[in-house]
Each structure stands twice: as C-alpha cells, then as structure tokens.
Motif scaffolding. Structure first.
Motif, PDB file in Angstrom:
ATOM      1  N   UNK A 120      12.040   5.501  -0.706  1.00  0.00           N
ATOM      2  CA  UNK A 120      10.940   4.834   0.016  1.00  0.00           C
ATOM      3  C   UNK A 120      10.843   5.384   1.433  1.00  0.00           C
ATOM      4  N   UNK A 130       4.054   4.524  -0.745  1.00  0.00           N
ATOM      5  CA  UNK A 130       5.497   4.273  -0.777  1.00  0.00           C
ATOM      6  C   UNK A 130       5.791   2.824  -0.448  1.00  0.00           C
ATOM      7  N   UNK A 131       6.882   2.308  -1.001  1.00  0.00           N
ATOM      8  CA  UNK A 131       7.282   0.954  -0.612  1.00  0.00           C
ATOM      9  C   UNK A 131       7.774   0.924   0.839  1.00  0.00           C
ATOM     10  N   UNK A 132       7.779  -0.258   1.396  1.00  0.00           N
ATOM     11  CA  UNK A 132       8.297  -0.533   2.745  1.00  0.00           C
ATOM     12  C   UNK A 132       7.486   0.173   3.837  1.00  0.00           C
ATOM     13  N   UNK A 133       7.638   1.485   3.981  1.00  0.00           N
ATOM     14  CA  UNK A 133       6.833   2.185   4.976  1.00  0.00           C
ATOM     15  C   UNK A 133       5.930   3.170   4.235  1.00  0.00           C
ATOM     16  N   UNK A 134       4.644   3.044   4.498  1.00  0.00           N
ATOM     17  CA  UNK A 134       3.648   3.839   3.798  1.00  0.00           C
ATOM     18  C   UNK A 134       3.776   5.321   4.138  1.00  0.00           C
TER      19      UNK A 134
END
Lengths: 681, 139
Positions: free
Chosen positions: B35, B61-65
């Motif tokens: 991620x 992406x998860x959490x931070x794009x």
C-alpha cells in the motif's frame, strides 16, 4: 412700410388741399401704387419671417396676391398715362388675382384641420360665396344699362372673388377654433372691407358716378396697407377651451340653416318686391336654390360625421371592454398613480394588499410598505425617487417589499411607466407577487446543489467500479496469455501455477458483482418495515457470525439495548452482522479479542455502539473507511464493500453511523449508530 | 543488481508483474510494497545502497492513494529524479494526466502494455537492464 405710409398720407393731404382734377387723379394713382407696393413688401417680409414651413407657404400666397394687385395697379397707371382705357383691360386681370391668391392662402391654413371638417368648411364657403354672388348680382343687374353680360360679370367678379376669400377666412374661425387675435383678424377684416370697396366702386362705375380724390379711393390704399400688415403677422391662433369648442361646433351646425333661411327669405323678398326685373328674380332664385342644395349636402355630411362618431364610440366601448377585462383579469396588481397616490387599481390589487379598493385608491404606495426596504433605504425616499424617474420618462423596474393588511410582508417586482394623458402625466404600476417565485428559486437552488452532489457521487462510483471490476479481468487476461505461451513452450508445470490465478480472479469478480448488486438493491428494493427490537436483531446477527467468532477465539458480549426501530429487518441484521464481522477481522495481535454491543448516552442522545479491542484504525485513514472498495488491508478477505453497504442501509433508514478509533492496538475501534425514529421498548 | 520498487495492492497483479519481468528477461531485484503508506515508509528508511532505480506505482492504493504517493515521493530530495512509471487499470485519462502533472515519467495500462514497457526502458535511461535468462529476484 413707414416710408410707404408717409407717402400715402402725403398724397391724401395733397388731395385734401389741391383742387386741380388732374393732380388729384395723379395723386390718387400715386397713393394707390405706393400703398399696394407697401402691402406687397410687408407680405413678403411676413413670408420670410414665418416660424414654420406651413406658415411660410400661407404667407407667400398672400404676398403673391398682393404683388399681383400691385402689378395690376402699375398697369392701370400706364393705361391712365397713355389714355388707353379698355374694360376689361390687362390691369383688371392682375387686380382679380388678389382674391384667388388669398383664398389659396386661407385654404392652406384650413388644411391643418381633418378631412371631414375641411370638406364641410369648403361647402360652407361655397354657400356663402353663392350668397355673395346673388347679392352682388341683385345689386348690379338693375343698373347694367348697356353693359354686355361679360363686362357685368367681370365687374361682379371683383367683389365676389375678394369676399369669397374673406368668407373662407371667416369659416376658419369656428372650424379651427381660432382664438381672438389681431394676427388673423387684421387680414380677415381688411379683405372683407376690400371686397366691400370693390362692390361699391363697380356699382359707381355702373352708375357712371366715379369721382377723383374721394374717401372711397383713399380707403383702397388703407385696406391695402392693412392687408399687407395682416399678411405680415398672419397666424391661426387656436384655442383648446372646451366651451369655445362647443360654441364653434354649434355655429358650424347652425350655419347651413341660417344660409337656407337667409336664401329663402331673400329669394321670397326679391320675388314679391314690385318692380324688380325678372332677371334679378331668376338670379336670386337660382342662387337660393344652389345655397339650399349646398346646405343639404353640408347637412348630410354632418349626418355622416355623426354616424362616424357613433361608430367610433362603439369601437371605443369595445376597446374599453377589452382593456377593462384585461385590467381586471390580470394576474398582476395593476395601478394608475399620479405623482403620489394610487388613483385606480384592479381586482388583483385588492387580493394582493388584502384590502378593498377604497382603502387603496387615494393612498400612497408607501402606506403599504414597511419603513425600510431590503437595501435599508427608507420606503418614502425610494418611492419618491422611483416615481420621479418614471415621470421623467425612464421606465423603472425594481424589487419592492410590500405589506398586506394582515401585517405580512411579501416580495414584489414593480414596474413603473409613464402614461401620457394630455396635460396630466400618470404612472402605470404593475406589481407582481414574487413570494412563490422566491420560494421556487430557493427550492431550485437546493435541487441543483443536490443534483450536483449526486452527480459527483455517481462519477466517483463509476470510476471506482470500472477500476475495481477491471482488476480481476486484468489478471484473467494476463494469465490466460501466460498459459497460452506455456502451452506453446510445452511448460505444463507452469500451467498448474498460472491457472489458480484465473480461477481466483473469476471468483473475486463474481463476489464483486454480487455485492454491487446488493448495494444497488438497498433503497431500491425495500422490504416492508416492521418493528425490530434491537436486542433481538443484534443477537440474531451474532448467531450468524458465531462460526467466525469461534474460529477467532473471540467473545461477543451483548449488553441490553431496549430500543425498537421500525425498519427493513433483514437489512438491519446485515448492519450488525457486518460490523461484528469487521471487528473480528482486525483484531491484530489481540490475545483476548472481544466485541461489545450495547447502548449508551453520548452528546445528549441515545446511541448503539459496536466496540472491539483490536488494532484500531490509524486516524490518517479515517476518511477512507466507508468508501466503496476501500480496503485498508489489501490482504484482508472481502471486497471492500462491507462498510459502504452498512452506511447505505443506515442512511436509507434516516440514521447516522460513525466511528472513533485512536489507531492504537488494543484500544480498538467503536462504531456508533443513531436512528432518530427509534423508541424505548 | 539494480532495484525496482513495485507498489501494488493486488497480489495477483504483483504476481503478474513478476511474470512479465521473467518473460521480458529483466534482471533486477524487485521490492514489493502493498500500500501507499508502506511504500512511503520504505522509501524514507531505505539505505542509500538499496535505493530503487525505478518505481512502478499503481494509482489506486489502500491507505495512501497512488497520486499522493507520487507527490510525496517527488518531494523527497533523493527520489525527485527517480523514474516513476504509473500502473493503471482503467487508463482513465484524468488519472494519467494528473500523474504527469506530478512528474510521473510514463504509464502502463494493465495488462496490454507490458510489451510497450520493455520498449520504454531504454528511454528511461535503463541501459543497465540486461535482457538475459536470469529471473528477477523478489524480496
């Protein structure tokens, strides 16, 4: 003019004191010539100084007439000088042009009137001229002696032409409603006197009693100068006074009657007078008959005029009905104002102001307005300004706050426009109630922003769906390609490792589509709401996930809630099932995983919580939690739609869902739910 | 051996990239982050010798794009000139243009573009990539 008059006066004086006939005759001709020339010069000055084109044309005709008259006189002087004295001679031709030229001038003045009046005036003039002709003939015929009818006719033409022109001028007075003024009276008077003088002169000629240096001779000069002066100042000064208007119309109507009576009486008198010659009787009889015919024509014209008037009144009444129904039927309030107050209003005004008409008319718009307008300007000042602008000819359109009789304010759009009634300007005010419109405007803005929000949401949704649905396809496509090359390369062992990727991706795709369908069903396909005791719902949900609870070695502890909500039961179960399931998924390294569900009082209202003691959610990612396909842990099972579905179900029921988490392992996460519609058991 | 950082949340797609690298005979050490946050953490702490010479970055992406990762990597002084190739599934033109605004060097639309990716390599200055039969090492 002064020089001319001085010479004429000198000549008069000479005539008084000189006894010599030849000299007197010369002096007579001198004052005639000089006075006529003076008259013509004055008339030309008048034509040059006219203040309008029409005025100039009229005065020019007078000037032409007087010029011809002067030419006639000069020719006469020459004839006298050379002792050649025929009748009619060249001088007579020019003398006679004076009357017709004046008639044309007066006719040009008459043309400022309307068609029917012009025709009536010409008929009246013709009748009067006939009368003049009859009188002249009656006067001359008995004395014709040895004169031929042609000579006699020319003699009669002198007074008849001049007096006919004067009659036309006379008729101008009632036709044009001439107000008393020397500017027209001088020329009229002088013309009449001139005609009379010729009547007398030719009468004396017939009697062979002409003399030199007489007062009659002098009078010709005086009238010539007066005619010149009259032409110099000529102007049809009219009056708009209503009483004078009626008086004039009365005279015009009675005139044919007078003429008929006069002609009949005259003809009768002439017929019964003893000793009158037959010729005279016939002449006057014929003239009287002609006058009667003219009068009849004139009268029938008056009748036609009256018919037109009646038709016009009918048309007017029709238009009035049309406009009255427009006025009264208008959906807007319509007013007529003077510079301060309403002086007329329609039915809609009564509805709009909530008052009867008599409470509106005679009052100022300010009385139906609050002290201040929306922009903070006092109503009095603003109204005064708008009215002044509109009266100055600038139509006004503005928003205004009015007040109803029940003290309710309402928004209005006002348009003000000047109406030009003759002599007293008024204002037309149209007041439109904008309350509904304002409300619609607010509603429209709200709908637009709602729609924009929905659109943005839809765009985000499409983007996410297209991306996430494509992911498994990418896998399938790629690995199918690998398998093909594996086959080509006969690397069968690799196929065994590549194939599961495709199977897994297909299964993922299936799950995604299934959940997407679920999501779209929420809110579209609704089960009938029923009363759901939350305690039972939660325990039912806990039973469903019991397998996973056992597998995780966790404990789900249910505390009494005691609330009932009218809701779609299977969906509500889904909410708690998902939340508990979610809590179990992210327990992290917790050795004693626990999930608590219960009720508490938070910020002054009842909430139901689902609390775990797992790894928690890092505050940096809080905003992503409820997003579609958002997975904070890529390796975790599921599609990333669970919480999106939960949120949607809660919102469909009008509720709220949120969570708190410090993101520290062991402290876990707490989800809170609140439904405004629930009630205590 | 040069290092390549792959930032990709989808396990299948990561495997895909590995397989492509194999087939294209790209020899490198492939570092995989699952991620955005993991990638940033990795880049911040990576020793100088192990710094990747190329970053393959998925956008979602998860959490931070992905775009946030891109922006923040470019803000790191040491990686401001490291070639970054963006991986995208949808090929949404908005994403690609935003990625370019954040100074991505190129993009690859999954799955079709991997042939193109190989052709892209020399242009990115990767003459070091040797096309031999040795499989890339994955850490």
């Amino acid at each position: 003019m002064l020089t001319g008059s001085a010479v004429v006066l000198g000549a008069f004086a000479g005539i008084l004191f000189i006894r010599d006939t030849v000299w007197i005759r010369i002096l007579d001709n001198v004052h005639w010539t000089v006075s006529y020339a003076t008259g013509a010069a004055l008339a030309w000055m008048g034509a040059r100084n006219a203040d309008s084109i029409e005025g100039m044309i009229v005065r020019r005709w007078f000037a032409v007439g007087l010029s011809c008259y002067t030419v006639g006189q000069i020719l006469w002087d020459i004839q006298v000088g050379i002792g050649w004295n025929p009748f009619p001679g060249p001088s007579d031709f020019f003398y006679l042009l004076l009357g017709p030229c004046f008639a044309v001038g007066f006719y040009q003045t008459l043309r400022q009137s309307r068609g029917a009046q012009i025709r009536a005036a010409l008929l009246d003039t013709a009748a009067l001229s006939t009368t003049v002709l009859a009188i002249t003939l009656a006067f001359y015929l008995p004395r014709r002696g040895t004169n031929s009818p042609f000579t006699l006719s020319v003699m009669a033409l002198y007074p008849v032409l001049m007096l006919s022109a004067a009659c036309l001028a006379l008729i101008l007075i009632p036709t044009l409603r001439l107000r008393w003024s020397p500017r027209w009276a001088l020329l009229l008077g002088a013309s009449m006197v001139n005609g009379g003088l010729w009547m007398q002169w030719n009468s004396l000629t017939l009697d062979d009693a002409l003399a030199d240096g007489t007062l009659l001779n002098a009078a010709f000069s005086v009238t010539a100068i007066c005619m010149g002066a009259g032409a110099l100042v000529w102007k049809a000064v009219t009056s708009t006074d209503a009483r004078y208007d009626r008086w004039s119309e009365g005279w015009l109507r009675i005139l044919p009657l007078i003429l008929v009576v006069g002609a009949s009486v005259g003809a009768a008198l002439v017929a019964t007078l003893p000793g009158e010659k037959d010729l005279v009787k016939y002449t006057t009889g014929a003239a009287a008959l002609f006058v009667v015919i003219l009068a009849a024509a004139r009268q029938s014209m008056l009748l036609a005029d009256r018919d037109n008037l009646i038709a016009a009144r009918e048309a007017l009444r029709e238009t009035e009905t049309t406009f009255l129904s427009l006025f009264e039927g208008a959906y807007d309030a319509v007013f007529i104002l003077d510079d301060k107050n309403y002086i007329e209003c329609n039915q809609r005004s009564e509805e709009l102001f909530g008052r009867p008409r008599h409470e509106i008319v005679g009052h100022s718009p300010v009385e139906f307005s609050p002290p201040l307008q929306a922009d903070g300007v006092p109503s009095t000042d603003k109204a005064r300004e708008k009215i002044a602008n509109a009266l100055a000819g600038y139509p006004q359109r503005f928003e205004w706050i009015h007040i109803r009789s029940n003290r309710m304010l309402f928004n209005a759009e006002v348009s003000l426009k000047r109406i030009d009634y003759p002599g007293r300007p008024r204002l037309l005010a149209i007041v439109r109630d904008m309350t509904a419109w304002k409300r619609a405007e607010l509603e429209r803005d709200r709908l637009i922003s709602e729609l924009e929000e929905k659109n943005a949401e839809l765009e985000r949704f499409t983007y996410t769906v297209s991306h996430d649905l494509k992911s498994p396809l990418v896998t399938i496509q790629s690995f199918a390609g690998f398998i093909r090359s594996d086959l080509e390369e006969k690397a069968y062992d690799k196929i065994a490792t590549d194939l599961p990727f495709i199977q897994k991706a297909a299964a993922k795709m299936d799950a995604l589509l299934h959940e997407l369908l679920e999501l779209s069903r929420i809110g579209r396909k609704v089960n009938t709401p029923e009363d759901c005791e939350l305690d039972r719902i939660v325990s039912y949900a806990a039973d469903i996930v019991a397998g996973r609870v056992a597998k995780a070695g966790a404990k789900v502890i249910l505390h009494p809630i005691g609330l009932t909500l009218s809701a779609d039961k299977p969906r509500l179960v889904e909410v708690f099932q998902n939340l508990i399931d979610n809590a179990l998924k992210f327990m992290g390294d917790q050795e004693l995983p626990e999930v608590h569900v219960g009720r508490e009082h938070k910020n002054g209202r009842d909430v139901v919580y689902v609390r775990d003691n797992g790894e928690g959610i890092d505050p940096r990612y809080h905003h992503k939690l409820f997003g579609l396909f958002e997975k904070l842990h890529p390796e975790a099972e599921g599609t990333g739609m669970g919480l999106a579905i939960v949120k949607r179900i809660v919102e469909i029921h009008g509720g709220q869902i949120w969570f708190e988490s410090e993101g520290k392992p062991g402290l876990g996460t707490t989800f809170y739910l609140h439904f405004p519609g629930w009630r205590t058991n | 051996m040069q290092r390549v950082l792959l930032v990709e949340d989808n396990e299948d797609h990561a495997a895909l990239v590995v397989r492509h690298f194999e087939r294209l005979k790209i020899q490198c050490i492939l570092q995989h982050c699952k991620d955005g946050q993991e990638a940033l953490d990795y880049l911040e702490s990576v020793p100088v010798k192990e710094r990747p010479a190329l970053i393959l970055l998925d956008l979602r992406l998860p959490k931070v794009d992905g775009l946030d990762v891109l922006r923040r990597v470019r803000e790191m002084k040491v990686f401001s000139e490291t070639p970054i190739v963006v991986l995208t599934t949808s090929g949404a033109s908005g994403d690609v243009s935003r990625a370019y605004q954040l100074h991505a060097n190129s993009f690859v639309t999954k799955p079709a573009d991997f042939e193109a990716f190989r052709d892209l390599m020399p242009h990115l200055g990767f003459y070091w990539i040797s096309y031999n039969r040795v499989a890339p090492a994955v850490t």
